[in-house]
Scaffold this motif. Structure first.
Motif, mmCIF file in Angstrom:
data_model
loop_
_atom_site.group_PDB
_atom_site.id
_atom_site.type_symbol
_atom_site.label_atom_id
_atom_site.label_comp_id
_atom_site.label_asym_id
_atom_site.label_seq_id
_atom_site.Cartn_x
_atom_site.Cartn_y
_atom_site.Cartn_z
ATOM 1 N N LEU A 79 0.826 -1.209 0.000
ATOM 2 C CA LEU A 79 0.000 0.000 0.000
ATOM 3 C C LEU A 79 0.863 1.264 0.000
ATOM 4 O O LEU A 79 0.523 2.256 -0.648
ATOM 5 C CB LEU A 79 -0.914 0.020 1.224
ATOM 6 N N ALA A 80 1.959 1.214 0.728
ATOM 7 C CA ALA A 80 2.813 2.397 0.892
ATOM 8 C C ALA A 80 3.535 2.796 -0.393
ATOM 9 O O ALA A 80 3.891 3.961 -0.559
ATOM 10 C CB ALA A 80 3.835 2.152 2.006
ATOM 11 N N VAL A 81 3.725 1.852 -1.320
ATOM 12 C CA VAL A 81 4.484 2.173 -2.540
ATOM 13 C C VAL A 81 3.606 2.777 -3.636
ATOM 14 O O VAL A 81 4.058 2.938 -4.766
ATOM 15 C CB VAL A 81 5.246 0.937 -3.080
ATOM 16 N N HIS A 82 2.387 3.117 -3.305
ATOM 17 C CA HIS A 82 1.448 3.644 -4.297
ATOM 18 C C HIS A 82 2.014 4.763 -5.172
ATOM 19 O O HIS A 82 1.825 4.738 -6.392
ATOM 20 C CB HIS A 82 0.149 4.093 -3.621
ATOM 21 N N PRO A 83 2.713 5.762 -4.628
ATOM 22 C CA PRO A 83 3.199 6.835 -5.508
ATOM 23 C C PRO A 83 4.152 6.334 -6.600
ATOM 24 O O PRO A 83 4.173 6.876 -7.698
ATOM 25 C CB PRO A 83 3.930 7.787 -4.551
ATOM 26 N N LEU A 84 4.920 5.295 -6.308
ATOM 27 C CA LEU A 84 5.877 4.772 -7.282
ATOM 28 C C LEU A 84 5.286 3.656 -8.139
ATOM 29 O O LEU A 84 5.546 3.594 -9.346
ATOM 30 C CB LEU A 84 7.120 4.241 -6.560
ATOM 31 N N TRP A 85 4.540 2.762 -7.519
ATOM 32 C CA TRP A 85 4.015 1.577 -8.197
ATOM 33 C C TRP A 85 2.561 1.328 -7.814
ATOM 34 O O TRP A 85 2.254 0.458 -6.990
ATOM 35 C CB TRP A 85 4.860 0.346 -7.850
ATOM 36 N N PRO A 86 1.640 2.077 -8.405
ATOM 37 C CA PRO A 86 0.235 1.920 -8.045
ATOM 38 C C PRO A 86 -0.307 0.505 -8.307
ATOM 39 O O PRO A 86 -1.180 0.038 -7.587
ATOM 40 C CB PRO A 86 -0.494 2.968 -8.880
ATOM 41 N N ARG A 87 0.220 -0.174 -9.313
ATOM 42 C CA ARG A 87 -0.253 -1.534 -9.593
ATOM 43 C C ARG A 87 0.100 -2.468 -8.436
ATOM 44 O O ARG A 87 -0.706 -3.306 -8.035
ATOM 45 C CB ARG A 87 0.345 -2.051 -10.892
ATOM 46 N N LEU A 88 1.302 -2.344 -7.877
ATOM 47 C CA LEU A 88 1.671 -3.127 -6.693
ATOM 48 C C LEU A 88 0.797 -2.743 -5.506
ATOM 49 O O LEU A 88 0.398 -3.600 -4.715
ATOM 50 C CB LEU A 88 3.147 -2.906 -6.334
#
Length: 153
Positions: A79-88
């Motif tokens: 959830l935290a990586v949304h700004p970089l990898w929204p698909r993840l």
């Protein structure tokens, strides 16, 4: 002029709300996940659940707690990586939805959820009733973060 100002304020509040919702969910999942490694509160909930108690046929109490804790931490990181990898991040939201659906099911299977009845209305106990009830809101936040991640991927 006033309408444009209100639209700008509403857009800013929406951005703040989305950010607080996402990273609040990250903190809750990570903290509860880490807690599974230092204390065992899930056993009381899982042992009476027809949906999940069968897992104790294959895993010890500690192993199942560690597995759930790991899934919660993984969901938080994704959830935290949304700004970089929204698909993840969408995978993290989906995992959070699965986890919260599981814990919400405990509202119906765990003894002691209802402390008493007042004029026919069930009054939830602090533990486990109120502890579990918050997962309804967290489930909604998880659906919102999933939609946002899918939209941005």
């Amino acid at each position: 002029m006033i309408d444009e100002h209100l639209d700008g304020t509403a857009a800013a509040l929406s951005r703040v709300g989305k950010t607080v919702s996402r990273y609040g969910l990250v903190v809750v999942l990570a903290w509860i996940g880490i807690g599974k490694f230092v204390k065992m509160e899930s056993r009381v909930l899982i042992q009476d659940s027809p949906l999940m108690s069968w897992m104790y046929n294959f895993l010890s109490f500690d192993a199942l707690a560690a597995a759930l804790g790991t899934m919660e931490i993984v969901a938080a990181v994704l959830l935290a990586v949304h700004p970089l990898w929204p698909r993840l991040a969408s995978l993290g939201s989906f995992l959070a939805i699965v986890l919260f659906l599981g814990t919400i099911s405990f509202l119906f299977t765990t003894p002691g959820v209802v402390a008493m009845f007042a004029n026919g209305v069930p009054v939830l106990s602090a533990q486990p009733g109120q502890f579990l009830l918050k997962d309804l809101v967290l489930l909604g936040v998880s659906f919102t973060t999933l939609a946002e991640s899918l939209k941005n991927s």
